[in-house]
Design a protein around this motif. Sequence first.
Motif, PDB file in Angstrom:
ATOM      1  N   HIS A  75      42.122 -19.930 -19.835  1.00  0.00           N
ATOM      2  CA  HIS A  75      41.628 -21.120 -18.676  1.00  0.00           C
ATOM      3  C   HIS A  75      41.044 -22.208 -19.353  1.00  0.00           C
ATOM      4  CE1 HIS A  75      37.797 -19.009 -19.346  1.00  0.00           C
ATOM      5  NE2 HIS A  75      38.279 -17.809 -18.980  1.00  0.00           N
ATOM      6  N   VAL A  76      40.294 -23.059 -18.662  1.00  0.00           N
ATOM      7  CA  VAL A  76      39.875 -24.200 -19.076  1.00  0.00           C
ATOM      8  C   VAL A  76      38.620 -23.595 -19.657  1.00  0.00           C
ATOM      9  CG1 VAL A  76      38.470 -26.220 -18.313  1.00  0.00           C
ATOM     10  CG2 VAL A  76      40.797 -25.620 -17.284  1.00  0.00           C
ATOM     11  N   ASN A  77      38.450 -24.201 -21.056  1.00  0.00           N
ATOM     12  CA  ASN A  77      37.595 -24.042 -21.964  1.00  0.00           C
ATOM     13  C   ASN A  77      36.146 -24.678 -21.515  1.00  0.00           C
ATOM     14  OD1 ASN A  77      35.679 -24.873 -24.594  1.00  0.00           O
ATOM     15  ND2 ASN A  77      36.984 -23.211 -25.475  1.00  0.00           N
ATOM     16  N   ASN A  78      34.866 -23.854 -21.676  1.00  0.00           N
ATOM     17  CA  ASN A  78      33.754 -24.565 -21.295  1.00  0.00           C
ATOM     18  C   ASN A  78      33.473 -25.821 -21.513  1.00  0.00           C
ATOM     19  OD1 ASN A  78      33.304 -22.234 -19.935  1.00  0.00           O
ATOM     20  ND2 ASN A  78      31.790 -21.357 -21.187  1.00  0.00           N
ATOM     21  N   SER A  79      33.901 -26.308 -22.874  1.00  0.00           N
ATOM     22  CA  SER A  79      33.636 -27.477 -23.314  1.00  0.00           C
ATOM     23  C   SER A  79      34.380 -28.712 -22.570  1.00  0.00           C
ATOM     24  CB  SER A  79      33.836 -27.652 -24.737  1.00  0.00           C
ATOM     25  OG  SER A  79      35.307 -27.745 -25.242  1.00  0.00           O
ATOM     26  N   ILE A  80      35.322 -28.385 -21.961  1.00  0.00           N
ATOM     27  CA  ILE A  80      36.187 -29.223 -21.092  1.00  0.00           C
ATOM     28  C   ILE A  80      35.639 -29.529 -19.700  1.00  0.00           C
ATOM     29  CG2 ILE A  80      38.459 -29.635 -19.937  1.00  0.00           C
ATOM     30  CD1 ILE A  80      38.478 -29.867 -23.247  1.00  0.00           C
ATOM     31  N   TRP A  81      34.906 -28.428 -19.332  1.00  0.00           N
ATOM     32  CA  TRP A  81      34.060 -28.584 -17.976  1.00  0.00           C
ATOM     33  C   TRP A  81      33.006 -29.615 -18.164  1.00  0.00           C
ATOM     34  CZ3 TRP A  81      35.993 -27.332 -13.479  1.00  0.00           C
ATOM     35  CH2 TRP A  81      36.942 -26.093 -13.565  1.00  0.00           C
TER      36      TRP A  81
END
Length: 135
Positions: free
Chosen positions: A23-29
């Motif tokens: 799933h989407v990596n925290n750094s992308i959020w």
Amino acid sequence: MSEDRRFTRTFTAEPHHIDELGHVNNSIWVQWIQDIATAHWNMAARPEDHARFFWVVIRHEIDYRGNIAADERTFGTTYIPHPARGAKSVRLVEFTDANGKALVSAKTTWAMLDRESGRLARVRPEVLAPFQSND
């Protein structure tokens, strides 16, 4: 305040956003939080404020409640709920999935700087007015 000044933007998870958990990596959020705040400033700031000031993040508080996989979309909404304090302003950002389920919420603190001097600048109410919204 009678007018809702929330700003929304859609983000799509691309394959390079996905981590080893699928799933989407925290750094992308975090990047999306900054992207939506910047887009809101660029869209709503008065021209004279945009020319004179810029913002830097000084704090992120993020709650991760869900996630999305590659090719899925999230809908981000941001607004400024309260008056500024000195040079600081708090912005809220909320991301939901296609069903409206909360995925990520953030409370970010930004400091406004004067472009010419590079120094902190007190945020006057008229600078924030285009961004503030009722909760």
